[in-house]
Design a protein around this motif. Structure first.
Motif, PDB file in Angstrom:
ATOM      1  N   TRP A  75     -40.259  13.371  35.930  1.00  0.00           N
ATOM      2  CA  TRP A  75     -41.150  12.926  34.687  1.00  0.00           C
ATOM      3  C   TRP A  75     -41.375  11.541  34.737  1.00  0.00           C
ATOM      4  O   TRP A  75     -42.320  11.246  34.288  1.00  0.00           O
ATOM      5  CB  TRP A  75     -40.263  13.607  33.609  1.00  0.00           C
ATOM      6  CG  TRP A  75     -40.140  14.879  33.407  1.00  0.00           C
ATOM      7  CD1 TRP A  75     -40.929  16.009  33.925  1.00  0.00           C
ATOM      8  CD2 TRP A  75     -39.117  15.829  32.874  1.00  0.00           C
ATOM      9  NE1 TRP A  75     -40.381  17.332  34.008  1.00  0.00           N
ATOM     10  CE2 TRP A  75     -39.273  17.198  33.249  1.00  0.00           C
ATOM     11  CE3 TRP A  75     -37.945  15.531  32.375  1.00  0.00           C
ATOM     12  CZ2 TRP A  75     -38.633  18.187  32.723  1.00  0.00           C
ATOM     13  CZ3 TRP A  75     -36.925  16.512  31.908  1.00  0.00           C
ATOM     14  CH2 TRP A  75     -37.482  17.720  32.120  1.00  0.00           C
ATOM     15  N   CYS A  76     -40.387  10.631  34.771  1.00  0.00           N
ATOM     16  CA  CYS A  76     -40.420   9.359  34.845  1.00  0.00           C
ATOM     17  C   CYS A  76     -41.366   8.959  35.952  1.00  0.00           C
ATOM     18  O   CYS A  76     -42.382   8.147  35.592  1.00  0.00           O
ATOM     19  CB  CYS A  76     -39.146   8.490  35.028  1.00  0.00           C
ATOM     20  SG  CYS A  76     -37.879   8.748  33.845  1.00  0.00           S
ATOM     21  N   PRO A 129     -42.138  20.118  37.470  1.00  0.00           N
ATOM     22  CA  PRO A 129     -40.539  19.900  37.487  1.00  0.00           C
ATOM     23  C   PRO A 129     -40.195  19.622  39.032  1.00  0.00           C
ATOM     24  O   PRO A 129     -40.313  20.475  39.944  1.00  0.00           O
ATOM     25  CB  PRO A 129     -40.194  21.540  37.441  1.00  0.00           C
ATOM     26  CG  PRO A 129     -41.467  22.252  37.377  1.00  0.00           C
ATOM     27  CD  PRO A 129     -42.910  21.373  37.375  1.00  0.00           C
ATOM     28  N   MET A 130     -39.589  18.350  39.141  1.00  0.00           N
ATOM     29  CA  MET A 130     -39.629  17.795  40.506  1.00  0.00           C
ATOM     30  C   MET A 130     -38.174  18.148  40.981  1.00  0.00           C
ATOM     31  O   MET A 130     -37.466  17.974  40.493  1.00  0.00           O
ATOM     32  CB  MET A 130     -39.815  16.271  40.679  1.00  0.00           C
ATOM     33  CG  MET A 130     -39.813  15.754  42.228  1.00  0.00           C
ATOM     34  SD  MET A 130     -39.851  14.177  42.085  1.00  0.00           S
ATOM     35  CE  MET A 130     -38.316  13.430  41.705  1.00  0.00           C
ATOM     36  N   CYS A 131     -38.279  18.972  42.279  1.00  0.00           N
ATOM     37  CA  CYS A 131     -37.128  19.480  42.683  1.00  0.00           C
ATOM     38  C   CYS A 131     -36.552  18.385  43.829  1.00  0.00           C
ATOM     39  O   CYS A 131     -37.417  18.068  44.736  1.00  0.00           O
ATOM     40  CB  CYS A 131     -37.242  20.988  43.359  1.00  0.00           C
ATOM     41  SG  CYS A 131     -35.726  21.114  44.411  1.00  0.00           S
ATOM     42  N   ILE A 190     -40.180  16.752  27.024  1.00  0.00           N
ATOM     43  CA  ILE A 190     -41.672  17.015  27.398  1.00  0.00           C
ATOM     44  C   ILE A 190     -42.493  16.264  26.746  1.00  0.00           C
ATOM     45  O   ILE A 190     -43.586  15.399  27.052  1.00  0.00           O
ATOM     46  CB  ILE A 190     -41.883  18.576  27.842  1.00  0.00           C
ATOM     47  CG1 ILE A 190     -40.872  18.974  29.015  1.00  0.00           C
ATOM     48  CG2 ILE A 190     -43.441  18.478  28.535  1.00  0.00           C
ATOM     49  CD1 ILE A 190     -40.853  18.172  30.163  1.00  0.00           C
ATOM     50  N   PRO A 191     -42.635  16.777  25.410  1.00  0.00           N
ATOM     51  CA  PRO A 191     -43.685  16.127  24.349  1.00  0.00           C
ATOM     52  C   PRO A 191     -43.448  14.576  24.576  1.00  0.00           C
ATOM     53  O   PRO A 191     -44.476  13.882  24.407  1.00  0.00           O
ATOM     54  CB  PRO A 191     -43.124  16.747  22.954  1.00  0.00           C
ATOM     55  CG  PRO A 191     -42.596  18.055  23.445  1.00  0.00           C
ATOM     56  CD  PRO A 191     -41.981  17.844  24.710  1.00  0.00           C
ATOM     57  N   PHE A 192     -42.397  14.167  24.677  1.00  0.00           N
ATOM     58  CA  PHE A 192     -41.880  12.660  24.952  1.00  0.00           C
ATOM     59  C   PHE A 192     -42.868  11.865  25.860  1.00  0.00           C
ATOM     60  O   PHE A 192     -43.472  11.092  25.824  1.00  0.00           O
ATOM     61  CB  PHE A 192     -40.503  12.151  25.012  1.00  0.00           C
ATOM     62  CG  PHE A 192     -40.403  10.958  25.326  1.00  0.00           C
ATOM     63  CD1 PHE A 192     -40.014  10.623  26.853  1.00  0.00           C
ATOM     64  CD2 PHE A 192     -40.272   9.779  24.506  1.00  0.00           C
ATOM     65  CE1 PHE A 192     -39.573   9.398  27.133  1.00  0.00           C
ATOM     66  CE2 PHE A 192     -40.252   8.599  24.931  1.00  0.00           C
ATOM     67  CZ  PHE A 192     -39.799   8.389  26.266  1.00  0.00           C
ATOM     68  N   PHE A 193     -42.597  12.664  26.951  1.00  0.00           N
ATOM     69  CA  PHE A 193     -43.270  12.045  28.309  1.00  0.00           C
ATOM     70  C   PHE A 193     -44.772  12.213  28.144  1.00  0.00           C
ATOM     71  O   PHE A 193     -45.560  11.441  28.629  1.00  0.00           O
ATOM     72  CB  PHE A 193     -42.530  12.858  29.600  1.00  0.00           C
ATOM     73  CG  PHE A 193     -41.342  12.323  30.126  1.00  0.00           C
ATOM     74  CD1 PHE A 193     -40.378  12.877  29.906  1.00  0.00           C
ATOM     75  CD2 PHE A 193     -41.401  11.067  30.683  1.00  0.00           C
ATOM     76  CE1 PHE A 193     -38.997  12.334  30.255  1.00  0.00           C
ATOM     77  CE2 PHE A 193     -40.213  10.323  31.034  1.00  0.00           C
ATOM     78  CZ  PHE A 193     -39.125  11.085  30.932  1.00  0.00           C
TER      79      PHE A 193
END
Ligand SMILES: O=c1ccn([C@@H]2O[C@H](COP(=O)(O)OP(=O)(O)O[C@H]3O[C@@H](CO)[C@H](O)[C@H]3O)[C@@H](O)[C@H]2O)c(=O)[nH]1
Ligand SMILES: [Mn+2]
Length: 359
Positions: free
Chosen positions: A243-244, A205-207, A289-292
């Protein structure tokens, strides 16, 4: 003879991007560390409001009128009334590195009571390799006083180029609204002296509060997704970018580090307002999340732009069934790349020529 002051690391190769709806008095505390660097201030909200920048800083400031003037119809991909607008600063920068920080983040102190130069630590993180392919149990082996431990393959000790340096926060942690609601008084007092590479194949989880990155290596993937005014969710802009970015870093053999440096996060935003912004994202992410995790980028995708456009296609095809928002987001991802390439035809992060046609 007066001691020569060392030139700050990356002085002319790094921009500091700040999204803001407030005045920028917080810069006074950062002056010793930030003054030598160029600031890009992205003013959100009412463009007629005058944002005061403390004397002595070298900066450029963009409000919504500027964004609309510069991007024209492509401005639709830049969020309004959300900190996601900060990504416009990444696009207009001409430098190799970016550091972005929120205006309620201050200089923290390490356990010895010394002020932490967060920018300096991010630069160290970015200028040293990462180890996404094999975990070093003594954390970052490239730091002073550490190294690879026994059993670490010598053939892997060169590591990978570091694309992102993800810093943390003392005092107000970056919790989601439900956690904030059940733990309103929780403060992060734990200073962990570690920098870790996030292993390949693992999302995180990037902040966006305290974040550095190599714009040349990964800039076009740092699109902080459509949030704020007119959008069904908020506070997922940095998560989306993370995520990307992680999927693309894994594909391009780039590393992402998390840990030091800490900043002091001073303001807890309203958990009820945050819950309204986040709630759809909280259950959508169980599918996102499962997509990524399942994304496989083709080997023909060798530039960040090509990877990102491929991702946008996948988002439109596989996430639109969750909500029509993802069709809009996928289109905005494409617009972002078009705008990026328009503003950076040959500069850092420019999309290199399409792969050479097969001979
Ligand atoms: O409409 C807005 C609101 C805020 N800003 C600027 O963005 C940053 C963060 O704002 P703030 O500190 O008020 O909000 P937080 O909840 O602490 O932010 C966290 O959530 C993430 C955003 O989703 C963010 O990365 C985290 O820090 C400040 O600089 C505000 O001035 C804005 O530009 N527009
Ligand atoms: Mn904040």
């Amino acid at each position: 003879m007066a001691e020569q002051k060392a030139t700050p690391l990356l002085k002319d190769e790094l921009d500091i991007v700040i999204p803001t709806i407030r005045n920028l008095d917080f810069l006074e505390m950062w002056r010793p560390f930030f003054e030598p660097y160029h600031l890009i201030i992205v003013q959100d909200g009412d463009p007629s409001k005058v944002i005061k920048v403390p004397e002595g800083f070298d900066y450029e400031l963009y409000n919504r009128n500027d964004i609309n003037r510069i991007l024209g119809p492509k401005a639709s991909c830049i969020s309004f009334k959300d900190s996601a607008c900060r990504c416009f600063g990444y696009m207009v920068s001409k430098k190799k590195y970016i550091y972005t920080i929120d205006d309620d983040c201050f200089v923290a102190k390490d356990p010895t009571g010394k002020d932490i130069n967060a920018l300096e630590q991010h630069i160290k993180n970015l200028l040293s390799p990462s180890t996404p392919h094999f975990f070093n149990t003594l954390y970052d082996p490239y730091r002073e006083g550490a190294d690879f431990v026994r059993g670490y393959p010598f053939s892997m000790r060169e590591g990978s180029s570091t694309a992102v340096s993800h810093g943390l926060w003392l005092n107000i942690p970056d919790y989601d609204a439900p956690t904030q609601l059940v733990k309103p008084r929780e403060r992060n007092t734990r200073y962990v002296d570690a920098v870790l590479t996030i292993p390949k194949g693992t999302l995180f989880p990037m902040c966006g509060m305290n974040l550095g990155f190599n714009r040349d290596l990964i800039g076009p993937a740092m699109y902080f997704g459509l949030m704020g005014d007119g959008q069904p969710i908020g506070r997922y802009d940095d998560m989306w970018a993370g995520w990307c970015t992680k999927v693309i870093c894994d594909h391009l053999n780039l590393g992402i580090k998390t840990g030091l440096p800490y900043i002091w996060h001073s303001k807890a935003s309203n958990p009820f307002v945050n819950l309204k912004k986040e709630y759809k994202g909280i259950y959508w992410q169980e599918d996102i999340i499962p997509f990524f995790q399942a994304v496989k980028l083709p080997k023909e995708c060798t530039t960040v732009q090509q990877c990102y456009l491929e991702l946008a296609k996948e988002v439109k095809a596989k996430l639109s069934e969750i909500d029509p928002y993802f069709t809009k987001l996928a289109d905005a991802m494409v617009t972002w790349i078009e705008a990026w390439d328009e503003l950076n035809p040959t500069g850092p992060g420019a999309s290199s020529a399409a792969p050479a046609a097969a001979k």
